[in-house]
Motif scaffolding. Structure first.
Motif, mmCIF file in Angstrom:
data_model
loop_
_atom_site.group_PDB
_atom_site.id
_atom_site.type_symbol
_atom_site.label_atom_id
_atom_site.label_comp_id
_atom_site.label_asym_id
_atom_site.label_seq_id
_atom_site.Cartn_x
_atom_site.Cartn_y
_atom_site.Cartn_z
ATOM 1 N N ASP A 63 0.834 -1.207 0.000
ATOM 2 C CA ASP A 63 0.000 0.000 0.000
ATOM 3 C C ASP A 63 0.871 1.260 0.000
ATOM 4 O OD1 ASP A 63 -2.579 1.346 0.217
ATOM 5 O OD2 ASP A 63 -2.015 1.778 2.295
ATOM 6 N N ASP A 67 0.970 3.997 -3.001
ATOM 7 C CA ASP A 67 0.739 5.428 -2.744
ATOM 8 C C ASP A 67 1.944 6.262 -3.177
ATOM 9 O OD1 ASP A 67 -1.810 5.007 -1.759
ATOM 10 O OD2 ASP A 67 -1.204 5.099 0.350
ATOM 11 N N GLY A 72 -2.306 5.284 -5.965
ATOM 12 C CA GLY A 72 -3.269 4.970 -4.910
ATOM 13 C C GLY A 72 -4.717 4.998 -5.350
ATOM 14 N N SER A 102 -4.469 3.317 4.408
ATOM 15 C CA SER A 102 -4.946 4.447 3.616
ATOM 16 C C SER A 102 -6.379 4.190 3.150
ATOM 17 C CB SER A 102 -4.011 4.657 2.429
ATOM 18 O OG SER A 102 -4.025 3.520 1.591
#
Length: 174
Positions: A63, A67, A72, A102
């Protein structure tokens, strides 16, 4: 079941892509609602005493890298329970906080029937096992003793933007 590490191009049935599951905030999430995105899907058990937290930690790295690359908004991570009886919204929300995830990462649950239908479409092997006497760890959120565990394959699936199952990898951390 295809071997782990296999590249696939398998369309997921419409009844699976439209299957409503609930995330840690109580919102409905379907695979169809994520059409056009790459979706990373992994089985999870918030009360796992073995690999699940390690896999979640690895997904946190994924993740972060997604990002950092500016992708993302094109990638969604879903950790879907194999234990809908105990993985309620409170457990999912608390587990989410442990990883500081996130907005493109959800933890999903549903009814027993929904979860069985979902994982059957992915050919995931999982099942409940009773714990032997003296093997009763506690629920990290409630402190209550656990009477069973859920064994499952430690895999990660990748669903392409076209809604087809594209990739199956071994997720067991070594």
């Amino acid at each position: 079941v295809p071997p782990v590490g296999t590249t696939l191009d398998e369309a997921l049935p419409a009844d699976i892509t439209s299957l409503p599951l609930r995330n840690q905030d109580g919102a409905v999430v379907t695979l169809a609602s994520l059409a056009g995105k790459t979706v990373v899907v992994s089985p999870n058990l918030t009360l796992c005493q073995e690999f699940c937290p390690l896999i979640s930690a690895n997904l946190r790295v994924v993740d972060h890298d997604v990002d950092a690359s500016g992708l993302g908004d094109q990638v969604e991570i879903l950790e879907v329970t194999v234990d809908p009886q105990r993985d309620d919204q409170a457990h999912l929300k608390a587990y989410q906080k442990l990883f500081g995830v996130s907005p493109n990462w959800d933890f999903l649950t549903g009814t027993d029937a929904q979860i069985t239908k979902f994982w059957d479409a992915f050919h995931l092997d999982y099942g409940r096992t009773e714990l032997a006497d003296g093997e009763h760890p506690t629920d990290w959120l409630t402190g209550k003793p656990l009477t069973y565990d859920v064994d499952h394959q430690n895999v990660v699936y990748v669903v392409g933007p076209d809604g087809h199952l594209k990739w199956l990898v071994d997720a067991a951390p070594y």
